[in-house]
Enzyme design. Structure first.
Site, PDB file in Angstrom:
ATOM      1  N   HIS A 183       3.820  -3.951  41.817  1.00 18.53           N
ATOM      2  CA  HIS A 183       5.040  -3.260  41.756  1.00 18.53           C
ATOM      3  C   HIS A 183       6.026  -4.984  41.869  1.00 18.53           C
ATOM      4  O   HIS A 183       6.806  -5.652  42.814  1.00 18.53           O
ATOM      5  CB  HIS A 183       6.050  -2.621  42.911  1.00 18.53           C
ATOM      6  CG  HIS A 183       7.440  -2.964  43.108  1.00 18.53           C
ATOM      7  ND1 HIS A 183       7.973  -1.646  42.272  1.00 18.53           N
ATOM      8  CD2 HIS A 183       8.420  -3.282  43.745  1.00 18.53           C
ATOM      9  CE1 HIS A 183       9.854  -1.915  42.043  1.00 18.53           C
ATOM     10  NE2 HIS A 183       9.854  -2.981  42.680  1.00 18.53           N
ATOM     11  N   ASP A 226       8.682   2.419  38.494  1.00 24.85           N
ATOM     12  CA  ASP A 226       8.276   2.082  37.449  1.00 24.85           C
ATOM     13  C   ASP A 226       8.058   3.083  36.803  1.00 24.85           C
ATOM     14  O   ASP A 226       8.041   2.951  35.246  1.00 24.85           O
ATOM     15  CB  ASP A 226       7.170   1.214  37.756  1.00 24.85           C
ATOM     16  CG  ASP A 226       7.707  -0.155  38.204  1.00 24.85           C
ATOM     17  OD1 ASP A 226       8.278  -0.387  38.589  1.00 24.85           O
ATOM     18  OD2 ASP A 226       7.650  -0.081  39.935  1.00 24.85           O
TER      19      ASP A 226
HETATM   20  P1  NAX Z   1      19.675  -2.990  51.535  1.00 27.11           P
HETATM   21  O1  NAX Z   1      19.990  -4.395  51.830  1.00 27.11           O
HETATM   22  O2  NAX Z   1      21.157  -2.244  50.884  1.00 27.11           O
HETATM   23  O3  NAX Z   1      19.169  -2.499  53.029  1.00 27.11           O
HETATM   24  C1  NAX Z   1      18.593  -2.770  53.163  1.00 27.11           C
HETATM   25  C2  NAX Z   1      18.429  -2.418  54.821  1.00 27.11           C
HETATM   26  O4  NAX Z   1      17.237  -2.584  55.672  1.00 27.11           O
HETATM   27  C3  NAX Z   1      19.947  -2.821  55.755  1.00 27.11           C
HETATM   28  O5  NAX Z   1      19.634  -1.808  56.407  1.00 27.11           O
HETATM   29  C4  NAX Z   1      18.610  -3.932  57.001  1.00 27.11           C
HETATM   30  O6  NAX Z   1      19.621  -4.265  57.434  1.00 27.11           O
HETATM   31  C5  NAX Z   1      17.696  -3.265  56.717  1.00 27.11           C
HETATM   32  N1  NAX Z   1      16.665  -3.657  57.817  1.00 27.11           N
HETATM   33  C6  NAX Z   1      16.096  -5.350  57.779  1.00 27.11           C
HETATM   34  N2  NAX Z   1      15.661  -4.984  58.526  1.00 27.11           N
HETATM   35  C7  NAX Z   1      14.998  -4.171  59.439  1.00 27.11           C
HETATM   36  C8  NAX Z   1      13.907  -3.891  59.676  1.00 27.11           C
HETATM   37  N3  NAX Z   1      12.920  -4.890  60.588  1.00 27.11           N
HETATM   38  N4  NAX Z   1      13.925  -2.878  60.976  1.00 27.11           N
HETATM   39  C9  NAX Z   1      14.599  -1.890  60.424  1.00 27.11           C
HETATM   40  N5  NAX Z   1      15.655  -1.786  58.997  1.00 27.11           N
HETATM   41  C10 NAX Z   1      15.956  -3.377  58.852  1.00 27.11           C
HETATM   42  O7  NAX Z   1      18.855  -2.822  50.813  1.00 27.11           O
HETATM   43  P2  NAX Z   1      17.939  -1.707  49.618  1.00 27.11           P
HETATM   44  O8  NAX Z   1      18.946  -1.697  48.744  1.00 27.11           O
HETATM   45  O9  NAX Z   1      18.410  -0.347  50.918  1.00 27.11           O
HETATM   46  O10 NAX Z   1      16.277  -2.313  48.529  1.00 27.11           O
HETATM   47  C11 NAX Z   1      15.973  -1.817  50.333  1.00 27.11           C
HETATM   48  C12 NAX Z   1      14.384  -2.301  49.764  1.00 27.11           C
HETATM   49  O11 NAX Z   1      14.455  -1.519  49.088  1.00 27.11           O
HETATM   50  C13 NAX Z   1      14.763  -4.045  49.289  1.00 27.11           C
HETATM   51  O12 NAX Z   1      13.157  -4.245  49.855  1.00 27.11           O
HETATM   52  C14 NAX Z   1      14.408  -3.477  48.141  1.00 27.11           C
HETATM   53  O13 NAX Z   1      13.999  -4.642  47.213  1.00 27.11           O
HETATM   54  C15 NAX Z   1      13.820  -2.984  47.550  1.00 27.11           C
HETATM   55  N6  NAX Z   1      13.730  -2.348  46.796  1.00 27.11           N
HETATM   56  C16 NAX Z   1      11.757  -1.726  46.097  1.00 27.11           C
HETATM   57  C17 NAX Z   1      11.510  -0.926  44.434  1.00 27.11           C
HETATM   58  C18 NAX Z   1      10.455  -0.524  44.371  1.00 27.11           C
HETATM   59  O14 NAX Z   1      10.026  -0.158  43.499  1.00 27.11           O
HETATM   60  N7  NAX Z   1       9.348  -0.811  45.443  1.00 27.11           N
HETATM   61  C19 NAX Z   1      13.199  -0.616  43.979  1.00 27.11           C
HETATM   62  C20 NAX Z   1      14.115  -0.452  44.671  1.00 27.11           C
HETATM   63  C21 NAX Z   1      14.568  -1.720  45.565  1.00 27.11           C
HETATM   64  O15 NAX Z   1      14.491  -2.680  45.120  1.00 27.11           O
END
Ligand code: NAX
Length: 330
Positions: free
Chosen positions: A187, A159
Site C-alpha cells: 500500500h 486502492d
Molecule cells: P488520525 O491522525 O486522525 O488518527 C489517528 C489516531 O490514532 C489518533 O487519534 C492517535 O491518537 C491514535 N493513535 C496513535 N498511536 C496510537 C496507539 N499506539 N494506540 C492507539 N491509538 C493511537 O489519522 P487517520 O486519518 O484516522 O489515519 C489513521 C491511519 O490510517 C494513518 O496511519 C493513515 O496513514 C492510515 N491510512 C491508511 C490507509 C490504507 O489504505 N491502508 C488509507 C487511509 C489512511 O491514510
C-alpha cells in the site's frame, strides 16, 4: 437479539478514520442486524477525551446492534477476548519525514499491540490500516505467536476501490460493473493495480477504456497519487473512504467470494505464489471461503509488464522488512 456479541477493538478511535468507521460497525452494517456488537475503543491517553466524545455520539445514534462501548488507553485491556482488531491508529508522517523514519517510528506500536493481542485474544482476526500498513501488520503478527499468521491482513481495499472508480468513470459505467481489479504488493506508490485481468461490464478493462495508453499513464499515476490529491483538496487525508474500504475488507473476509471473483488484501505470502518471498505481507487477489479461511488466487497469467511492476513493489517490501528486521521475532 440473543446472539453472543461480536467484540471489535478499534485503535486510533478518536482519529478521523475512527470517526467514520465506528458508526458503520455499530449500525449493524458489517455483522448484520441480528448480531450485537461490543466496541472497544483504544486511544493514546492524550486522545481519550476525543474517544469519549465519539462514544457519546455512538450512544446518541441509538443503534440497537450496539451492545456496549468500552474505552481504553491500554492495549491488553482493549484486546481482551476480541474477535476483530482493527488497527487504525499510528503516528502520522511529519513534515520532511522519510518513509523509513515513519516505518521505524511506528514499529514499536505494532510490537506492543502484537504482544497484547498474543496475551489477550485467541479467536481474533486483525486488520491493519495504520501506515505503513503492510509492514506494520508484519511486525504485529511476528509479535503474536499464538494467533496464526493467516489471521492478519493489511488494507489495500481503498486502492482497489479508487482504481475501480477511476475506470468506471472513464468507461462510463457504474462502479459495480468493474470487477476483479487486484492490487498487488505494497500500500504505497509502488502498488500495482492490475488492469490486465479486470473486467468492465462485458469487456476487458483495456477494451472498455479504449486501450492501454490511459491505463499505463493517467490511471496508474492517478491511483497512486489519489491520497495526495485528497490531501491537497481537503487539507486532510482520506477518512470516510478509508473507513468504507475497511468495512468492505472485513465483509469480503467474512463472506464467501462468488466463484470467479476476487478482492484485494495484503496477507502473508505463502512463498508459492507469483515468486513473492514467503512471509512478506503482500497484497494479492484473494478469495474468501466464508468460514474464516481464504486463498490467494492462483493461475493469474502475469504479463512481462505486470511482472516488472510486481518485482518493484516486492523489492520495496523487502527493503521495509530489512528496516524493521530486529522487531520480527516469530
Ligand atoms: P488520525 O491522525 O486522525 O488518527 C489517528 C489516531 O490514532 C489518533 O487519534 C492517535 O491518537 C491514535 N493513535 C496513535 N498511536 C496510537 C496507539 N499506539 N494506540 C492507539 N491509538 C493511537 O489519522 P487517520 O486519518 O484516522 O489515519 C489513521 C491511519 O490510517 C494513518 O496511519 C493513515 O496513514 C492510515 N491510512 C491508511 C490507509 C490504507 O489504505 N491502508 C488509507 C487511509 C489512511 O491514510
Amino acid at each position: 437479539m440473543s446472539k453472543k456479541p461480536v467484540r471489535v477493538a478499534v485503535t486510533g478511535a478518536a482519529g478521523q478514520i475512527g470517526y467514520s468507521l465506528l458508526f458503520r460497525i455499530a449500525s449493524g452494517e458489517v455483522f448484520g442486524p441480528e448480531t450485537p456488537v461490543e466496541l472497544n475503543l483504544l486511544e493514546l491517553p492524550v486522545a481519550i477525551k476525543g474517544a469519549e466524545g465519539t462514544a457519546m455520539e455512538l450512544e446518541d445514534c441509538g443503534f440497537p446492534t450496539l451492545s456496549k462501548i468500552n474505552i481504553f488507553d491500554n492495549a491488553d485491556a482493549a484486546f481482551e477476548g476480541i474477535n476483530w482488531g482493527l488497527l487504525v491508529g499510528s503516528k502520522p508522517r511529519g513534515p520532511g519525514m522519510e518513509r523509513n523514519d515513519l516505518i521505524r517510528d511506528n514499529g514499536p506500536i505494532f510490537v506492543s499491540q502484537g504482544k497484547a493481542l498474543n496475551r489477550a485474544a485467541s479467536d481474533v482476526r486483525v486488520v491493519v490500516v495504520g501506515n505503513p500498513c503492510n509492514t506494520n501488520a508484519l511486525i504485529a503478527l511476528h509479535n503474536c505467536r499464538e494467533v496464526p499468521a493467516t489471521r492478519f491482513s493489511a488494507m489495500t481495499m481503498l486502492d482497489e476501490n479508487r482504481a475501480k472508480a477511476m475506470i468506471a468513470k472513464k468507461a462510463g459505467l457504474n462502479v459495480g460493473e468493474v470487477r476483479n481489479l487486484a492490487i498487488w504488493g505494497n500500500h504505497s506508490s509502488t502498488m500495482y493495480p492490475d488492469f490486465e485481468h479486470a473486467t468492465a461490464g462485458q469487456k476487458s478493462v483495456i477494451d472498455a477504456v479504449g486501450g492501454r495508453a490511459w491505463l499505463e499513464n493517467d490511471f496508474m499515476v492517478g491511483v497512486q497519487k489519489r491520497g495526495a490529491a485528497i490531501i491537497a483538496a481537503r487539507g486532510k487525508s482520506s477518512a470516510a473512504s478509508a473507513a468504507s474500504a475497511c468495512i468492505d475488507h472485513v465483509k469480503h473476509f467474512m463472506e464467501k467470494t462468488p466463484s470467479g471473483k476476487w478482492f484485494s488484501a495484503a496477507v502473508p505470502s505463502d512463498g508459492n505464489s507469483y515468486n513473492v518471498p514467503a512471509g512478506l505481507m503482500f497484497s494479492f487477489p484473494i478469495r474468501s471461503h466464508g468460514d474464516g479461511k481464504y486463498e490467494i488466487v492462483q493461475g493469474v497469467n502475469l504479463s512481462e509488464y505486470a511482472r516488472k511492476k510486481i518485482a518493484d513493489t516486492t523489492k520495496e517490501l523487502l527493503e521495509e522488512r530489512e528496516v524493521v528486521k530486529e522487531l520480527l521475532v516469530r
